[in-house]
Design a protein around this motif. Structure first.
Motif, mmCIF file in Angstrom:
data_model
loop_
_atom_site.group_PDB
_atom_site.id
_atom_site.type_symbol
_atom_site.label_atom_id
_atom_site.label_comp_id
_atom_site.label_asym_id
_atom_site.label_seq_id
_atom_site.Cartn_x
_atom_site.Cartn_y
_atom_site.Cartn_z
ATOM 1 N N ILE A 93 33.098 37.802 42.779
ATOM 2 C CA ILE A 93 34.263 37.242 42.083
ATOM 3 C C ILE A 93 34.185 35.722 42.058
ATOM 4 O O ILE A 93 33.854 35.102 43.064
ATOM 5 N N ARG A 94 34.490 35.155 40.893
ATOM 6 C CA ARG A 94 34.691 33.708 40.819
ATOM 7 C C ARG A 94 36.145 33.504 40.423
ATOM 8 O O ARG A 94 36.567 33.917 39.342
ATOM 9 N N TYR A 95 36.933 32.904 41.309
ATOM 10 C CA TYR A 95 38.335 32.651 40.985
ATOM 11 C C TYR A 95 38.463 31.425 40.088
ATOM 12 O O TYR A 95 37.726 30.441 40.252
ATOM 13 N N CYS A 96 39.395 31.484 39.147
ATOM 14 C CA CYS A 96 39.700 30.350 38.270
ATOM 15 C C CYS A 96 41.220 30.134 38.317
ATOM 16 O O CYS A 96 41.898 30.709 39.174
ATOM 17 N N SER A 97 41.729 29.330 37.379
ATOM 18 C CA SER A 97 43.157 28.995 37.437
ATOM 19 C C SER A 97 44.014 29.773 36.445
ATOM 20 O O SER A 97 45.169 30.042 36.703
ATOM 21 N N ASN A 98 43.464 30.084 35.270
ATOM 22 C CA ASN A 98 44.264 30.832 34.288
ATOM 23 C C ASN A 98 43.373 31.732 33.446
ATOM 24 O O ASN A 98 42.141 31.631 33.515
ATOM 25 N N GLY A 99 44.002 32.595 32.665
ATOM 26 C CA GLY A 99 43.257 33.610 31.939
ATOM 27 C C GLY A 99 42.281 33.056 30.917
ATOM 28 O O GLY A 99 41.145 33.526 30.812
ATOM 29 N N SER A 100 42.726 32.050 30.153
ATOM 30 C CA SER A 100 41.840 31.475 29.128
ATOM 31 C C SER A 100 40.582 30.918 29.780
ATOM 32 O O SER A 100 39.473 31.061 29.261
ATOM 33 N N GLN A 101 40.793 30.272 30.917
ATOM 34 C CA GLN A 101 39.661 29.650 31.603
ATOM 35 C C GLN A 101 38.691 30.717 32.123
ATOM 36 O O GLN A 101 37.466 30.513 32.112
ATOM 37 N N ALA A 102 39.231 31.858 32.560
ATOM 38 C CA ALA A 102 38.362 32.941 33.033
ATOM 39 C C ALA A 102 37.494 33.448 31.880
ATOM 40 O O ALA A 102 36.288 33.664 32.030
ATOM 41 N N VAL A 103 38.120 33.628 30.696
ATOM 42 C CA VAL A 103 37.364 34.103 29.530
ATOM 43 C C VAL A 103 36.291 33.076 29.165
ATOM 44 O O VAL A 103 35.125 33.407 28.926
ATOM 45 N N GLU A 104 36.692 31.807 29.147
ATOM 46 C CA GLU A 104 35.759 30.739 28.778
ATOM 47 C C GLU A 104 34.589 30.681 29.776
ATOM 48 O O GLU A 104 33.435 30.513 29.392
ATOM 49 N N THR A 105 34.915 30.849 31.057
ATOM 50 C CA THR A 105 33.869 30.823 32.090
ATOM 51 C C THR A 105 32.880 31.970 31.859
ATOM 52 O O THR A 105 31.657 31.776 31.932
ATOM 53 N N ALA A 106 33.403 33.154 31.562
ATOM 54 C CA ALA A 106 32.529 34.313 31.352
ATOM 55 C C ALA A 106 31.622 34.089 30.137
ATOM 56 O O ALA A 106 30.416 34.354 30.180
ATOM 57 N N VAL A 107 32.203 33.552 29.067
ATOM 58 C CA VAL A 107 31.429 33.332 27.830
ATOM 59 C C VAL A 107 30.343 32.271 28.057
ATOM 60 O O VAL A 107 29.186 32.445 27.656
ATOM 61 N N LEU A 108 30.721 31.181 28.713
ATOM 62 C CA LEU A 108 29.736 30.122 28.935
ATOM 63 C C LEU A 108 28.648 30.590 29.900
ATOM 64 O O LEU A 108 27.474 30.237 29.750
ATOM 65 N N LEU A 109 29.030 31.399 30.881
ATOM 66 C CA LEU A 109 28.028 31.934 31.810
ATOM 67 C C LEU A 109 27.043 32.834 31.060
ATOM 68 O O LEU A 109 25.827 32.792 31.307
ATOM 69 N N SER A 110 27.560 33.609 30.117
ATOM 70 C CA SER A 110 26.685 34.474 29.321
ATOM 71 C C SER A 110 25.669 33.626 28.551
ATOM 72 O O SER A 110 24.459 33.876 28.596
ATOM 73 N N ARG A 111 26.162 32.606 27.865
ATOM 74 C CA ARG A 111 25.251 31.745 27.099
ATOM 75 C C ARG A 111 24.237 31.061 28.023
ATOM 76 O O ARG A 111 23.054 30.971 27.716
ATOM 77 N N HIS A 223 25.844 40.787 26.702
ATOM 78 C CA HIS A 223 26.811 40.956 27.798
ATOM 79 C C HIS A 223 28.128 41.518 27.258
ATOM 80 O O HIS A 223 28.677 40.982 26.292
ATOM 81 N N LEU A 224 28.627 42.536 27.923
ATOM 82 C CA LEU A 224 29.954 43.060 27.567
ATOM 83 C C LEU A 224 30.972 42.452 28.539
ATOM 84 O O LEU A 224 30.892 42.668 29.752
ATOM 85 N N ILE A 225 31.893 41.676 27.975
ATOM 86 C CA ILE A 225 32.945 41.056 28.790
ATOM 87 C C ILE A 225 34.253 41.766 28.468
ATOM 88 O O ILE A 225 34.722 41.729 27.330
ATOM 89 N N VAL A 226 34.819 42.436 29.451
ATOM 90 C CA VAL A 226 36.084 43.131 29.216
ATOM 91 C C VAL A 226 37.202 42.257 29.779
ATOM 92 O O VAL A 226 37.219 41.932 30.969
ATOM 93 N N ASP A 227 38.079 41.840 28.892
ATOM 94 C CA ASP A 227 39.173 40.953 29.283
ATOM 95 C C ASP A 227 40.354 41.801 29.750
ATOM 96 O O ASP A 227 41.072 42.402 28.957
ATOM 97 N N GLU A 228 40.551 41.803 31.063
ATOM 98 C CA GLU A 228 41.635 42.596 31.651
ATOM 99 C C GLU A 228 42.720 41.699 32.245
ATOM 100 O O GLU A 228 43.386 42.053 33.216
ATOM 101 N N VAL A 229 42.865 40.514 31.641
ATOM 102 C CA VAL A 229 43.913 39.596 32.103
ATOM 103 C C VAL A 229 45.284 40.279 32.029
ATOM 104 O O VAL A 229 46.126 40.107 32.910
ATOM 105 N N THR A 230 45.491 41.075 30.997
ATOM 106 C CA THR A 230 46.761 41.791 30.866
ATOM 107 C C THR A 230 46.694 43.207 31.437
ATOM 108 O O THR A 230 47.594 43.648 32.128
ATOM 109 N N THR A 231 45.604 43.922 31.134
ATOM 110 C CA THR A 231 45.549 45.336 31.543
ATOM 111 C C THR A 231 45.238 45.507 33.020
ATOM 112 O O THR A 231 45.509 46.570 33.588
ATOM 113 N N GLY A 232 44.647 44.478 33.647
ATOM 114 C CA GLY A 232 44.251 44.597 35.047
ATOM 115 C C GLY A 232 45.439 44.561 35.999
ATOM 116 O O GLY A 232 46.564 44.266 35.620
#
Ligand SMILES: Cc1ncc(COP(=O)(O)O)c(C=O)c1O
Length: 405
Positions: A93-111, A223-232
């Motif tokens: 797990i890498r903790y971040c501060s908010n949902g948008s940032q988590a998505v952005e982190t995942a996308v940039l890590l993929s690239r 990479h499949l990134i599943v955004d569960e900011v709401t569903t999680g």
């Protein structure tokens, strides 16, 4: 923003919260069926979360994850408490501060990973029209809502969108997302980001659709990134929708209910495969990202209390039972209201489709229930409170019909 500010009056600001209700500055108590911004999942006065934050305040109120190699010990404890409840192949797990940032982190890590592995041309990221992943330059770029792009774009480049399965053909039909990636050239795609239940509209992506997408991604090295900011964190009756559907995403994002909204926190959870790929890179090729408040100790303490609550207080069972009740009652009540074209959702995440969503929201508010265009009911809601909401839906739909006639 201007339009929004115009609707704020001195009497309608929020002053207090208790259980699933909030009191406004005008002294009116309202049932908060939108759970804050879909995040106050355990109500406004959960004793365990409040106590955990208080204790942490007295122990270590700050430490950071990004600088000088001294993260809080609590960050490890929080991750160890959460991981057993996530799909077993996801184990870092890498903790971040908010949902948008988590998505952005995942996308940039993929690239970053594709680039580090010698495939810099794999840079494009696909999202879904109507998907929501935030409003900034990274998460907003993935969000499939045109005004987010038009208001101040261009946002993050090399992001494309495809229609969701609910759009062109109806649920469960052939996947436009897979077809578009095939036409585009899958060898140029870095990642796909999807919400398993599309928050803006309550569309539930089927197990078949998501499993096929996961297989497509695996076949093509995407990479499949599943955004569960709401569903999680319980919203669908399980810790994650991915776990509920036996999905194997490469990365999964969490936010919102991670702390029941009591303090800001989000997370990117990595598969072992992705983590080992990052770890295997030479020292001078590391992925550097983060922000001052990532993994803030007060938020981590809150998140541990949430995990404890979800595992010991019967909350997931409550979501499943109340969700079934809600679907049954809503489906029955809307039969009286022809302006409702659909009721859909899962767990405690239900949408009613009508031509007048804003009017309906205001009519519900007049009846004492706060909803967003899509309602996200508190996970701790009771049967009586569900009934209170359904009665308000029934009455508010009647009010709107009367107003329109
Ligand atoms: C699925 C999803 N992803 C990401 C976000 C963005 O999270 P935040 O508002 O914490 O940046 C949201 C917010 O509503 C969301 O629903």
């Amino acid at each position: 923003m201007g339009a929004y500010l115009k609707t704020v009056s001195p009497e309608t600001m929020l002053a207090e919260g208790r259980g699933v209700r909030v009191r406004d500055t005008g002294g009116r108590w309202l049932l908060d069926a939108r759970s804050g911004l879909w995040n106050v999942t355990l109500g406004y006065d959960h004793p365990g979360i409040k106590e955990a934050i208080r204790r942490q305040l007295d122990t270590l109120p700050y430490a950071n994850l990004i600088g000088y190699g001294r993260p809080s010990a609590l960050s490890m404890e929080a991750a160890e408490a959460l991981l057993p409840h996530l799909p077993s192949h996801l184990n870092k797990i890498r903790y971040c501060s908010n949902g948008s940032q988590a998505v952005e982190t995942a996308v940039l890590l993929s690239r970053f990973l594709h680039r580090a592995q010698g495939a810099p041309e794999r840079n494009t990221v696909f999202g879904m029209w109507r998907g929501f992943h935030g409003l900034g330059a990274g998460g907003g770029a993935l969000t499939g809502i045109p005004y987010v792009h038009h208001q101040a774009g261009p946002l993050l480049p090399d992001v494309m969108h495809a229609p969701g399965p609910f759009e062109a053909h109806g649920d469960g039909q052939a996947s436009d997302l897979e077809r578009l990636m095939t036409d585009f050239g899958p060898e140029r795609v870095s990642a796909v980001v999807v919400e398993p239940v599309v928050g803006e509209g309550g569309h539930v992506l089927t197990r078949e659709y998501l499993t096929s997408l996961a297989q497509f991604c695996r076949t093509h090295g995407i990479h499949l990134i599943v955004d569960e900011v709401t569903t999680g964190m319980g919203r669908t009756g399980a810790f994650t929708r991915s776990g509920q559907l036996d999905l194997r995403p490469d990365m999964l994002t969490l936010g919102k209910g991670l702390t029941s909204g009591y303090a800001p926190l989000s997370a990117v959870v990595l598969s072992d495969e992705v983590y080992q790929a990052v770890r295997g890179l030479p020292y001078d090729q590391q992925f550097f990202i983060g922000s001052t408040n990532d993994g803030h100790p007060l938020s981590l303490a809150a998140s541990m209390a949430v995990v404890e609550a979800l595992t010991t207080e019967g909350i997931l069972e409550n979501v499943r039972a109340r969700g079934a009740e809600l679907e049954r009652r809503l489906t029955s009540v809307v039969k009286r209201h022809p302006q409702v074209t659909s009721v859909r959702g899962t767990g405690l995440m239900y949408a009613i489709e009508s031509d007048e969503p804003d009017l309906l929201r205001l009519a519900m508010e007049a009846r004492g229930v706060l909803v967003s265009t899509l309602a996200k009911w508190p996970l701790v809601i009771s049967s009586d409170e569900i009934e209170e909401i359904v009665v308000a839906v029934d009455q508010a739909l009647g009010d709107v019909a009367e107003f329109a006639s």
